[in-house]
Design a protein around this motif. Structure first.
Motif, PDB file in Angstrom:
ATOM      1  N   ASP A  93       0.840  -1.188   0.000  1.00 46.26           N
ATOM      2  CA  ASP A  93       0.000   0.000   0.000  1.00 46.26           C
ATOM      3  C   ASP A  93       0.881   1.246   0.000  1.00 46.26           C
ATOM      4  OD1 ASP A  93      -2.017  -1.790   0.137  1.00 46.26           O
ATOM      5  OD2 ASP A  93      -2.875  -1.070   2.013  1.00 46.26           O
ATOM      6  N   SER A 146       0.819   5.232   1.253  1.00 45.34           N
ATOM      7  CA  SER A 146       0.128   6.201   2.102  1.00 45.34           C
ATOM      8  C   SER A 146       0.351   7.615   1.583  1.00 45.34           C
ATOM      9  CB  SER A 146       0.643   6.102   3.541  1.00 45.34           C
ATOM     10  OG  SER A 146       1.997   6.540   3.615  1.00 45.34           O
ATOM     11  N   ALA A 147      -0.435   8.551   2.118  1.00 46.45           N
ATOM     12  CA  ALA A 147      -0.277   9.950   1.748  1.00 46.45           C
ATOM     13  C   ALA A 147       1.110  10.459   2.135  1.00 46.45           C
ATOM     14  CB  ALA A 147      -1.360  10.787   2.423  1.00 46.45           C
ATOM     15  N   GLU A 164       3.906   8.718   2.317  1.00 45.30           N
ATOM     16  CA  GLU A 164       4.881   8.185   1.369  1.00 45.30           C
ATOM     17  C   GLU A 164       4.816   8.932   0.041  1.00 45.30           C
ATOM     18  OE1 GLU A 164       5.462   3.513   2.418  1.00 45.30           O
ATOM     19  OE2 GLU A 164       3.458   4.142   1.754  1.00 45.30           O
ATOM     20  N   GLN A 195      -4.797  10.130  -0.707  1.00 51.33           N
ATOM     21  CA  GLN A 195      -4.788   9.660   0.674  1.00 51.33           C
ATOM     22  C   GLN A 195      -4.212   8.261   0.814  1.00 51.33           C
ATOM     23  OE1 GLN A 195      -8.569   9.865   2.679  1.00 51.33           O
ATOM     24  NE2 GLN A 195      -7.698   9.338   4.664  1.00 51.33           N
ATOM     25  N   HIS A 196      -4.608   7.344  -0.086  1.00 49.53           N
ATOM     26  CA  HIS A 196      -4.155   5.956   0.089  1.00 49.53           C
ATOM     27  C   HIS A 196      -4.364   5.177  -1.203  1.00 49.53           C
ATOM     28  CE1 HIS A 196      -3.018   2.675   2.852  1.00 49.53           C
ATOM     29  NE2 HIS A 196      -3.769   1.911   2.069  1.00 49.53           N
ATOM     30  N   ASN A 197      -3.462   4.232  -1.459  1.00 42.42           N
ATOM     31  CA  ASN A 197      -3.628   3.292  -2.557  1.00 42.42           C
ATOM     32  C   ASN A 197      -3.426   1.891  -2.010  1.00 42.42           C
ATOM     33  OD1 ASN A 197      -3.884   2.584  -5.442  1.00 42.42           O
ATOM     34  ND2 ASN A 197      -1.780   1.869  -5.203  1.00 42.42           N
ATOM     35  N   THR A 198      -4.432   1.044  -2.187  1.00 41.92           N
ATOM     36  CA  THR A 198      -4.299  -0.339  -1.737  1.00 41.92           C
ATOM     37  C   THR A 198      -4.316  -1.286  -2.923  1.00 41.92           C
ATOM     38  OG1 THR A 198      -5.264  -2.127  -0.422  1.00 41.92           O
ATOM     39  CG2 THR A 198      -6.800  -0.510  -1.337  1.00 41.92           C
ATOM     40  N   SER A 230     -11.747   1.274   4.175  1.00 47.30           N
ATOM     41  CA  SER A 230     -10.493   2.025   4.273  1.00 47.30           C
ATOM     42  C   SER A 230     -10.176   2.370   5.719  1.00 47.30           C
ATOM     43  CB  SER A 230     -10.579   3.311   3.434  1.00 47.30           C
ATOM     44  OG  SER A 230     -11.574   4.176   3.945  1.00 47.30           O
ATOM     45  N   HIS A 239      -9.122  -1.414   6.837  1.00 50.69           N
ATOM     46  CA  HIS A 239      -8.286  -2.044   5.808  1.00 50.69           C
ATOM     47  C   HIS A 239      -8.617  -3.528   5.672  1.00 50.69           C
ATOM     48  CE1 HIS A 239      -4.910   1.159   5.348  1.00 50.69           C
ATOM     49  NE2 HIS A 239      -6.109   1.689   5.434  1.00 50.69           N
ATOM     50  N   ASP A 291      -6.123  16.416  10.835  1.00 51.73           N
ATOM     51  CA  ASP A 291      -5.899  15.160  10.135  1.00 51.73           C
ATOM     52  C   ASP A 291      -5.853  13.963  11.085  1.00 51.73           C
ATOM     53  OD1 ASP A 291      -5.908  16.454   7.791  1.00 51.73           O
ATOM     54  OD2 ASP A 291      -3.772  16.225   7.352  1.00 51.73           O
TER      55      ASP A 291
END
Length: 455
Positions: free
Chosen positions: A62, A64-65, A67, A127-130, A167, A170, A452
């Motif tokens: 995954d 993250s924002a 990263e 925000q996120h990629n899974t 999300s 997860h 946040d």
């Protein structure tokens, strides 16, 4: 649309093969440009070395924002290990991606006629990629396969199953499996109690606590999200050309739950989903690819295998207006919450916005980059219009700024669908790819960054 299930599936396979063929750059490479696959065993260093490199590049992880802000690719593509830069690969995709058209050069003509709005705004931030979620597409022209019911809950098609992704936790779960037999747990007049086997799902809709899937043979399968029961199964038509192209779940003026179904047999059907009964069946001269209901429930926006779009009286199906301007077939519609404007998406690579007060011409003509506009969503507050191309790009336009400002979300892969959460806080994009299949989540940009940690 005239594609059968086999033809459509073949088209999707061809599109995916295009990543590594037809002159396009192969993403599945290691440093030095050594492609993996059939020739891997013949490379210097042996197959083990190649396999290790391939595993490193394609392993599930995954993003993250944090990263992404630190410079990591939002899809986890290790550009530093490839023999091509992201910029050069983007250039190659723009030059070589083949847009599917029923009228040749319709997209190229619109490129010349329509000026692109520069992407200078940022309304949603990554925000996120899974990569645990692996969306899939069965029909290359139908991309309504992703739906959010909250800013954390998403439903999607993955091969023969409807999956759910949270999300927040997860966690990934299977909601409905079409690989075997599906039958209703409830008895309703007109419902096929024997159910279906091996349904090939062409379209999906999730709203109002109801999940409805449509199939290549006119199947409709309805499941409640609260009690997890399959409530209703029916076949809309026995026509040979029976693909269920789109489903719109909505409430009637009286508050009852309804669905409007667009079908390749040239029909639009409305069902009462509390009694599970067919209420209306309207017939047109061409396959209907998408229908959406206006906020006041009085009109339907209807598009299909015709250059013109239609406004239709929802009570009797009679055409009230014909909308002229597109150069190819349309596959998407959406209404602004105010009910005065609506949008249509076409294979001529444009999204047209129409104003009820003057339907003789488009209020705005918004252009994509490489392909047809296959999916459109308005935010529930009416501030934004979001649409996706078949691959690589999602565009967010400011309706409040008269569509003169936009954000461009740029990635690599076929788009299985886009969806906004009911509160507009989350935007999800389904990416279908042999290696980098994933679910990308964006959140609405706010100035309150200090909050946040509480979101």
């Amino acid at each position: 649309m005239a594609s059968s299930a086999a033809e459509a599936a073949g088209r999707v396979a061809d599109d995916h093969d295009g990543w590594a063929s037809d002159g396009e750059v192969d993403m599945e490479m290691e440093a030095g440009g050594e492609a993996h696959g059939r020739d891997a065993g013949r490379r210097d260093g042996g197959a083990d070395e190649v396999d290790d490199a391939y595993s490193l590049i394609t392993r599930v992880s995954d993003i993250s924002a944090a990263e992404a802000r630190a410079g990591k690719d939002i899809q986890g593509i290790p550009w530093e290990r490839l023999n091509i830069t992201r910029q050069d690969y983007r250039k190659a995709r723009l030059e070589q991606y083949k847009n599917y058209e029923n009228f040749p050069q319709s997209g190229e003509l619109m490129d010349k006629l329509c000026k692109q709005v520069e992407p200078s705004s940022k309304y949603y931030e990554f925000q996120h990629n899974t990569r645990s979620v692996k969306p899939s597409i069965l029909h290359f022209q139908l991309r309504n396969l992703l739906w959010a019911t909250s800013k954390h809950d998403v439903y999607f098609m993955s091969e023969s199953t409807v999956g759910h992704w949270s999300s927040l936790s997860h966690k990934l779960s299977t909601v409905l499996d079409f690989s075997g037999h599906v039958a209703p747990a409830e008895k309703h007049p007109g419902s096929l109690l024997e159910g279906f086997s091996g349904v090939q799902v062409s379209t999906l809709a999730v709203n109002e606590g109801l999940l409805v899937a449509g199939g290549f043979q006119g199947e409709l399968i309805c499941k409640g999200l609260a009690d997890c029961n399959v409530k209703f199964c029916t076949r809309t038509t026995l026509s040979d050309n029976a693909i269920t192209n789109a489903i719109d779940i909505h409430r009637s003026t009286s508050g009852s739950l309804r669905i409007t179904v667009s079908n390749n047999d040239c029909g639009v059907r409305e069902y009462d989903m509390e009694r599970f009964q067919l209420l209306n069946h309207f017939r047109y001269n061409w396959p209907v690819n998408h229908t959406s209901v206006s906020p006041d429930r009085k009109l339907l926006a209807v598009v299909g295998d015709d250059r013109d779009a239609l406004l239709v009286d929802s009570r009797n199906g009679k055409v009230t207006s014909t909308l002229v301007g597109h150069l190819d077939y349309s596959f998407a519609t959406a209404w602004h919450p105010d009910g005065r404007t609506f949008a249509t998406g076409n294979q001529d690579k444009t999204c047209r916005v129409w104003d009820m007060r003057n339907l003789s011409t488009s209020l705005a003509v918004l252009r994509g980059n490489i392909g047809a506009i296959r999916c459109i969503r308005y935010s529930s507050d009416g501030r934004f219009l979001v649409f996706s191309e078949p691959a690589d790009f999602v565009h967010v336009y400011s309706a409040a700024a008269d569509y003169k400002k936009r954000q461009e979300i740029d990635f690599f892969g076929e788009v299985s669908g886009i969806t906004l959460s009911p509160d507009d806080e989350s935007l999800f994009v389904g990416v279908c790819d042999r290696v980098y299949a994933s679910l990308m989540q964006y959140r609405m940009a706010h100035a309150f960054n200090y909050l946040d940690s509480y979101m």
